[in-house]
Design an enzyme around this catalytic site. Structure first.
Site, PDB file in Angstrom:
ATOM      1  N   ARG A 233       0.860  -1.181   0.000  1.00 29.94           N
ATOM      2  CA  ARG A 233       0.000   0.000   0.000  1.00 29.94           C
ATOM      3  C   ARG A 233       0.897   1.232   0.000  1.00 29.94           C
ATOM      4  O   ARG A 233       1.962   1.229   0.623  1.00 29.94           O
ATOM      5  CB  ARG A 233      -0.928   0.020   1.219  1.00 29.94           C
ATOM      6  CG  ARG A 233      -2.071  -0.984   1.147  1.00 29.94           C
ATOM      7  CD  ARG A 233      -3.075  -0.606   0.073  1.00 29.94           C
ATOM      8  NE  ARG A 233      -4.237  -1.481   0.038  1.00 29.94           N
ATOM      9  CZ  ARG A 233      -4.374  -2.508  -0.770  1.00 29.94           C
ATOM     10  NH1 ARG A 233      -3.386  -2.855  -1.596  1.00 29.94           N
ATOM     11  NH2 ARG A 233      -5.489  -3.228  -0.772  1.00 29.94           N
ATOM     12  N   GLU A 262      -2.486   8.057  -4.665  1.00 29.14           N
ATOM     13  CA  GLU A 262      -3.362   7.385  -5.640  1.00 29.14           C
ATOM     14  C   GLU A 262      -4.745   8.034  -5.705  1.00 29.14           C
ATOM     15  O   GLU A 262      -5.285   8.417  -4.660  1.00 29.14           O
ATOM     16  CB  GLU A 262      -3.538   5.913  -5.257  1.00 29.14           C
ATOM     17  CG  GLU A 262      -2.320   5.067  -5.516  1.00 29.14           C
ATOM     18  CD  GLU A 262      -2.581   3.601  -5.214  1.00 29.14           C
ATOM     19  OE1 GLU A 262      -3.735   3.131  -5.375  1.00 29.14           O
ATOM     20  OE2 GLU A 262      -1.644   2.912  -4.806  1.00 29.14           O
ATOM     21  N   HIS A 280      -0.646   0.705  -9.957  1.00 26.55           N
ATOM     22  CA  HIS A 280      -1.356  -0.208  -9.048  1.00 26.55           C
ATOM     23  C   HIS A 280      -2.014  -1.349  -9.828  1.00 26.55           C
ATOM     24  O   HIS A 280      -3.226  -1.575  -9.736  1.00 26.55           O
ATOM     25  CB  HIS A 280      -2.397   0.540  -8.216  1.00 26.55           C
ATOM     26  CG  HIS A 280      -2.779  -0.192  -6.954  1.00 26.55           C
ATOM     27  ND1 HIS A 280      -3.296   0.425  -5.852  1.00 26.55           N
ATOM     28  CD2 HIS A 280      -2.721  -1.525  -6.634  1.00 26.55           C
ATOM     29  CE1 HIS A 280      -3.546  -0.462  -4.907  1.00 26.55           C
ATOM     30  NE2 HIS A 280      -3.193  -1.663  -5.359  1.00 26.55           N
TER      31      HIS A 280
END
Length: 313
Positions: A233, A262, A280
């Site tokens: 993450r 993000e 991602h």
């Protein structure tokens, strides 16, 4: 027919599997999500989201018929688990459905970073031949630190061991099954692991407990020949500290699939020549997405039959 609130984009071939079974309300962005909940919350039986997009306690409260809340991947950091359980809502994720894909991507990023594949490709296009380029390390004997040693971390270690890398890891406690990934060494902190390692892969869960677990101290410990890979993450890595370490030559390179910013790219990193960035997608492949969708369906089917879910939270 059950009504599914779908909060993530999904390819048509995989959406078709859902359309065979459920009435779908698509809400892949904030505006459509708010509109869907305002107009149709009372009809929603199921929610399919992911860890980053999540589903809040207020949203759960707004859906009186909600029976099952699911994250399509393994992550679930932004799902309001306590609120769901208080309401009797069943919660599940997609644990195991994309582990191989994520591990493959992690090794691809590590190989590309350590072997400087983007830089070598750029040099070739500029007419520079190998005689005028530096040498980059091979993998055999290189030490890989895996930060987080769950299913994905162990698969990364297994792949790296096939390249002849020596494996160390850090997790909350030593794992009895660590040897399944080959000879491994446990370290009791991220700093200790980084100080031992040549390269560091972040594979730990997200959330408050791991926020900025890779900070300036860990990067300093990794050292000037080290490479950092993050497929976990974005919150696990302090972006400002990473940018400073890269600019100062404190580490050699970084390859990231996830970011604190993000879905916006990390502006502090995008122009650095020793950084590889992907959007991602580590867990995304036709096989893994189909597996995640069929796993969701299997969880719903098990719930309808009154049976234990395959991947409960």
């Amino acid at each position: 027919m059950l009504t599914l609130l779908l909060l993530i984009p999904i390819a048509a071939e995989h959406k078709a599997l859902l359309l065979e079974r459920y009435r779908i309300i698509e809400a892949p962005d904030a505006a459509s999500r708010a509109a869907a909940l305002a107009a149709q919350a009372a009809a929603i039986d199921l929610v399919l989201t992911n860890g980053a997009v999540g589903f809040s306690a207020a949203e759960i409260a707004a859906c009186p018929r909600l029976k099952l809340l699911a994250a399509i991947g393994a992550g679930y950091e932004n799902l309001a688990l306590d609120a769901a359980r208080e309401r009797g809502v069943v919660v599940c994720n997609g644990a195991g459905t994309n582990d191989d894909c994520v591990a493959d991507h992690a090794l691809a990023l590590l190989l590309a970073s350590v072997r400087a594949l983007p830089q070598l490709g750029a040099a070739l296009r500029q007419g520079v031949w190998r005689d005028d380029l530096p040498l980059f390390p091979s993998f055999a004997g290189r030490r890989l630190g895996v930060l987080g040693f769950g299913a994905i971390g162990r698969k990364i270690a297994h792949r790296a061991a096939a390249f002849g890398m020596v494996i160390g890891y850090h997790s909350r406690r030593p794992r009895a099954d660590a040897a399944d990934s080959g000879d491994t060494r446990y370290f009791d902190s991220a700093v200790a692991l980084a100080a031992w390692a040549d390269d560091l892969v972040v594979a730990t869960p997200g959330g408050a407990a791991t926020k900025h677990i890779v900070d300036s101290g860990v990067l300093a410990a990794l050292g000037p020949g080290g490479h950092l890979v993050n497929i976990a993450r974005g919150s696990c890595v302090d972006t400002a500290a990473l940018a400073a370490a890269l600019q100062a030559g404190q580490i050699a390179g970084a390859a990231l699939d996830v970011y604190e910013s993000e879905p916006q790219p990390p502006q502090a990193l995008v122009k650095l020549p020793n950084v590889i960035l992907t959007p991602h997608v580590a867990g995304w492949s036709p096989q893994s997405i189909r597996g995640s969708v069929t796993n969701f369906i299997a969880n719903v089917d098990a719930w309808q039959r009154g049976e234990p879910l395959p991947t409960p939270l």
